[in-house]
Design a protein around this motif. Structure first.
Motif, PDB file in Angstrom:
ATOM      1  N   LEU A 270       1.138  -0.866  -0.212  1.00  0.00           N
ATOM      2  CA  LEU A 270       0.504  -0.232   0.421  1.00  0.00           C
ATOM      3  C   LEU A 270       0.525   0.977   0.179  1.00  0.00           C
ATOM      4  N   VAL A 271       1.676   1.528   0.720  1.00  0.00           N
ATOM      5  CA  VAL A 271       3.054   2.589   0.451  1.00  0.00           C
ATOM      6  C   VAL A 271       2.885   3.171  -0.917  1.00  0.00           C
ATOM      7  N   ARG A 272       2.885   2.971  -2.098  1.00  0.00           N
ATOM      8  CA  ARG A 272       3.458   3.220  -2.986  1.00  0.00           C
ATOM      9  C   ARG A 272       1.529   4.064  -3.430  1.00  0.00           C
ATOM     10  N   ARG A 273       0.173   3.178  -2.870  1.00  0.00           N
ATOM     11  CA  ARG A 273      -0.403   4.077  -3.072  1.00  0.00           C
ATOM     12  C   ARG A 273      -1.425   4.863  -2.562  1.00  0.00           C
ATOM     13  N   ILE A 274      -0.536   4.695  -1.272  1.00  0.00           N
ATOM     14  CA  ILE A 274      -1.410   5.680   0.017  1.00  0.00           C
ATOM     15  C   ILE A 274      -0.569   7.184   0.776  1.00  0.00           C
ATOM     16  N   GLY A 275       0.798   6.257   0.281  1.00  0.00           N
ATOM     17  CA  GLY A 275       2.116   7.211   1.054  1.00  0.00           C
ATOM     18  C   GLY A 275       2.381   7.351   2.222  1.00  0.00           C
ATOM     19  N   ILE A 276       3.463   7.766   3.068  1.00  0.00           N
ATOM     20  CA  ILE A 276       3.993   6.763   3.990  1.00  0.00           C
ATOM     21  C   ILE A 276       3.379   7.222   5.760  1.00  0.00           C
ATOM     22  N   ASN A 277       3.045   8.911   5.002  1.00  0.00           N
ATOM     23  CA  ASN A 277       2.498   9.093   6.231  1.00  0.00           C
ATOM     24  C   ASN A 277       0.700   9.076   6.764  1.00  0.00           C
ATOM     25  N   ARG A 278       0.116   8.463   5.783  1.00  0.00           N
ATOM     26  CA  ARG A 278      -1.536   8.188   5.357  1.00  0.00           C
ATOM     27  C   ARG A 278      -1.510   6.520   5.873  1.00  0.00           C
ATOM     28  N   LEU A 279      -0.348   5.911   5.605  1.00  0.00           N
ATOM     29  CA  LEU A 279      -0.199   4.236   6.390  1.00  0.00           C
ATOM     30  C   LEU A 279       0.731   4.114   7.606  1.00  0.00           C
ATOM     31  N   LEU A 280       1.491   5.578   7.813  1.00  0.00           N
ATOM     32  CA  LEU A 280       1.302   5.206   9.350  1.00  0.00           C
ATOM     33  C   LEU A 280       0.644   5.983  10.081  1.00  0.00           C
ATOM     34  N   GLY A 281      -0.479   6.720  10.031  1.00  0.00           N
ATOM     35  CA  GLY A 281      -1.847   6.569  10.615  1.00  0.00           C
ATOM     36  C   GLY A 281      -2.418   5.687  10.782  1.00  0.00           C
ATOM     37  N   TYR A 282      -2.666   4.538  10.160  1.00  0.00           N
ATOM     38  CA  TYR A 282      -3.681   3.018   9.989  1.00  0.00           C
ATOM     39  C   TYR A 282      -2.511   2.616  11.368  1.00  0.00           C
ATOM     40  N   GLY A 283      -1.401   2.422  10.662  1.00  0.00           N
ATOM     41  CA  GLY A 283      -1.130   1.588  11.700  1.00  0.00           C
ATOM     42  C   GLY A 283      -0.681   2.040  12.884  1.00  0.00           C
ATOM     43  N   SER A 284      -0.917   4.026  13.199  1.00  0.00           N
ATOM     44  CA  SER A 284      -0.294   3.650  14.461  1.00  0.00           C
ATOM     45  C   SER A 284      -1.802   3.633  15.304  1.00  0.00           C
ATOM     46  N   LEU A 285      -3.270   3.161  14.417  1.00  0.00           N
ATOM     47  CA  LEU A 285      -4.669   3.507  15.399  1.00  0.00           C
ATOM     48  C   LEU A 285      -4.748   1.861  14.682  1.00  0.00           C
ATOM     49  N   ILE A 286      -3.975   0.738  14.220  1.00  0.00           N
ATOM     50  CA  ILE A 286      -4.054  -0.393  14.852  1.00  0.00           C
ATOM     51  C   ILE A 286      -3.310  -0.949  15.736  1.00  0.00           C
ATOM     52  N   ALA A 287      -2.029  -0.498  16.535  1.00  0.00           N
ATOM     53  CA  ALA A 287      -1.549  -0.968  16.754  1.00  0.00           C
ATOM     54  C   ALA A 287      -2.055  -0.565  18.784  1.00  0.00           C
ATOM     55  N   ALA A 288      -2.532   0.808  18.787  1.00  0.00           N
ATOM     56  CA  ALA A 288      -3.382   1.356  19.556  1.00  0.00           C
ATOM     57  C   ALA A 288      -4.525   0.397  19.742  1.00  0.00           C
ATOM     58  N   THR A 289      -5.251   0.081  19.039  1.00  0.00           N
ATOM     59  CA  THR A 289      -6.176  -0.547  19.261  1.00  0.00           C
ATOM     60  C   THR A 289      -6.091  -2.051  20.089  1.00  0.00           C
ATOM     61  N   GLY A 290      -4.699  -2.607  19.058  1.00  0.00           N
ATOM     62  CA  GLY A 290      -4.713  -3.789  20.022  1.00  0.00           C
ATOM     63  C   GLY A 290      -4.362  -3.912  21.706  1.00  0.00           C
ATOM     64  N   GLY A 291      -3.650  -2.328  21.151  1.00  0.00           N
ATOM     65  CA  GLY A 291      -2.933  -2.756  22.670  1.00  0.00           C
ATOM     66  C   GLY A 291      -4.198  -2.541  23.827  1.00  0.00           C
ATOM     67  N   ILE A 292      -4.731  -1.984  23.491  1.00  0.00           N
ATOM     68  CA  ILE A 292      -5.805  -0.965  24.314  1.00  0.00           C
ATOM     69  C   ILE A 292      -6.966  -2.361  24.367  1.00  0.00           C
ATOM     70  N   SER A 293      -7.335  -2.793  23.393  1.00  0.00           N
ATOM     71  CA  SER A 293      -7.707  -4.402  23.534  1.00  0.00           C
ATOM     72  C   SER A 293      -8.022  -5.415  24.659  1.00  0.00           C
ATOM     73  N   MET A 294      -5.683  -5.449  24.500  1.00  0.00           N
ATOM     74  CA  MET A 294      -5.568  -6.138  25.550  1.00  0.00           C
ATOM     75  C   MET A 294      -5.685  -5.831  26.910  1.00  0.00           C
ATOM     76  N   LEU A 295      -5.497  -4.324  27.607  1.00  0.00           N
ATOM     77  CA  LEU A 295      -5.743  -3.812  28.708  1.00  0.00           C
ATOM     78  C   LEU A 295      -7.694  -4.235  29.169  1.00  0.00           C
ATOM     79  N   ILE A 296      -8.220  -4.086  27.905  1.00  0.00           N
ATOM     80  CA  ILE A 296      -9.358  -4.569  29.082  1.00  0.00           C
ATOM     81  C   ILE A 296      -9.892  -5.598  28.413  1.00  0.00           C
ATOM     82  N   LEU A 297      -9.042  -6.358  28.401  1.00  0.00           N
ATOM     83  CA  LEU A 297      -9.598  -8.097  28.716  1.00  0.00           C
ATOM     84  C   LEU A 297      -8.736  -8.261  29.809  1.00  0.00           C
ATOM     85  N   ALA A 298      -8.052  -7.705  30.234  1.00  0.00           N
ATOM     86  CA  ALA A 298      -6.899  -8.055  31.499  1.00  0.00           C
ATOM     87  C   ALA A 298      -7.978  -6.666  32.930  1.00  0.00           C
TER      88      ALA A 298
END
Length: 411
Positions: A270-298
């Motif tokens: 996807l990097v050529r299609r949407i660019g580094i910074n836009r892709l970085l935003g999606y990745g940051s959101l995914i990481a935050a979602t995964g981490g918060i989900s683990m905390l909620i379950l704990a």
């Protein structure tokens, strides 16, 4: 000697790059056993991982200038020799403090593999073709953190924790032998030069003052620290708290690595299609979602291995997207000192992760809560850093547009 561009040369270099994940991940299943063998607490055992990461970070700052002065091959051979000898010495250690000291030496030696291995690829293939080969090596190296805990788990069960470090000693010695007799020096003739300490410090100062470099580096460091939080606490959670066997831990860890590999594949497509910074935003959101989900379950006291592994797989998809993009963004404005930019980024990234790992070990209460909180916090900080970076990039774009409009209005 063999041709620098041969497949065997690439395979040897790839095996040297793999020293880092092998040294950190292979002995993770042994953490509970190390506590028993040395009569140590969790914080002391976890510190052997953080100390390794600190040594690995510090060595990055010196291997580049050393290899520029003396050549890649002799510096790499010296590092591999130190790695092999310190790994062998760990086999005979009888105290947790000695183990920590030897892990520091092991890290300083082992850091030469990935740092100079990548430099050798750059020497052999040049700036364009090296990017292609490094991407192949990176894909292959994703197997190393998946396989290392599995191999370590079975070595632990069959032969005890000493066998893990004996394996690493033999691995380093074989790499040293192959490098010595099969691979020539790769640095171009006449390229050796001395870089003064003052010029290095000046370059590092320029980088630290550059706002986009700082926030790309922080984004990369936060998301990596979440990964390291898992490295620090997962073996205690899965083996001691949830009651799984050491060899099973490696299989669960492999699932987490699959998440990382998925993230890198998504980013590559996807990097050529949407660019580094836009892709970085999606990745940051995914990481935050995964981490918060683990905390909620704990917090909900869902004590099941899936409550740990599945959210962290999601987090690792974010890591696979964020780390390559943030590194590329940090290095892009500095083609004239990419080595210094990469070294300082790696030093900050690993030093920060080591500090977070120490805190995870210190506040570990036997449950997944501390580790989950740390991963959730790092994911959230990754997203916050990206938002800050986004504002700075927009401000820079507005300034550029204003600069282009001023001559027209003056006319």
């Amino acid at each position: 000697m063999i041709s620098p561009k041969s497949l065997l040369t690439a395979a040897i270099i790839a095996s040297l790059v793999a020293i880092g994940p092998l040294s950190t991940d292979m002995y993770l299943p042994a953490f509970p056993m190390l506590m028993q063998s040395f009569d140590a607490d969790i914080n002391q055992v976890q510190n052997t991982l953080s100390i390794f990461l600190i040594g690995f970070a510090l060595a990055q700052l010196i291997y580049g200038p050393l290899s520029d002065r003396f050549g890649r091959k002799p510096v790499l051979m010296g590092g591999l020799l130190l790695f092999a000898l310190s790994s062998l010495a760990i086999v005979f250690t009888d105290s947790i403090s000695t183990l920590s000291a030897l892990r520091l030496l092991q890290a300083i030696g082992g850091s030469a593999g990935p740092v100079l291995g990548r430099a050798m690829v750059r020497d052999i293939y040049g700036p364009t073709e090296s990017a292609r080969l490094l991407s192949y090596i990176s894909t292959a190296m994703a197997v190393a953190p998946a396989a290392a805990p599995i191999i370590g788990g079975y070595l632990l069960v069959w032969f005890g924790w000493h066998s893990i470090f004996l394996f690493l000693a033999v691995y380093g010695a074989i790499g040293l032998l192959l490098l010595g007799i099969r691979i020539p020096e790769t640095a171009p003739p006449g390229s050796h030069h001395v870089m003064s300490v003052s010029s290095l410090l000046k370059n590092y100062g320029i980088l630290l003052k550059h706002p986009t470099w700082r926030w790309y580096t922080l984004t990369c460091s936060f998301v990596f620290a979440g990964l390291f939080s898992f490295l620090s606490g997962s073996s205690f959670i899965i083996i001691e708290f949830l009651g799984y066997k050491e060899e099973q831990f490696g299989l669960f860890f492999a699932l987490v690595v699959i998440g990382f590999m998925l993230g890198t594949q998504i980013a590559g497509r996807l990097v050529r299609r949407i660019g580094i910074n836009r892709l970085l935003g999606y990745g940051s959101l995914i990481a935050a979602t995964g981490g918060i989900s683990m905390l909620i379950l704990a917090l909900a006291e869902v004590h099941h291995v899936a409550a740990v592994v599945v959210p962290h797989m999601v987090y690792m998809v974010g890591v696979g997207i964020v780390m390559p993009q943030s590194m590329a963004g940090a290095l892009a404005p500095f083609p004239h000192m990419a080595g210094a930019a990469s070294a300082l980024l790696g030093f900050i990234q690993m030093s920060f992760a080591a500090g977070v790992g120490v805190l995870v070990g210190h506040y570990h209460d036997g449950s997944p809560l501390t580790m989950s909180f740390s991963i959730a916090l790092m994911g959230t900080l990754t997203l916050i850093s990206f938002r800050r970076l986004q504002r700075i990039n927009r401000q820079n774009e507005d300034d550029d547009q204003d600069g282009e409009e001023e001559p027209a209005s003056a006319a």
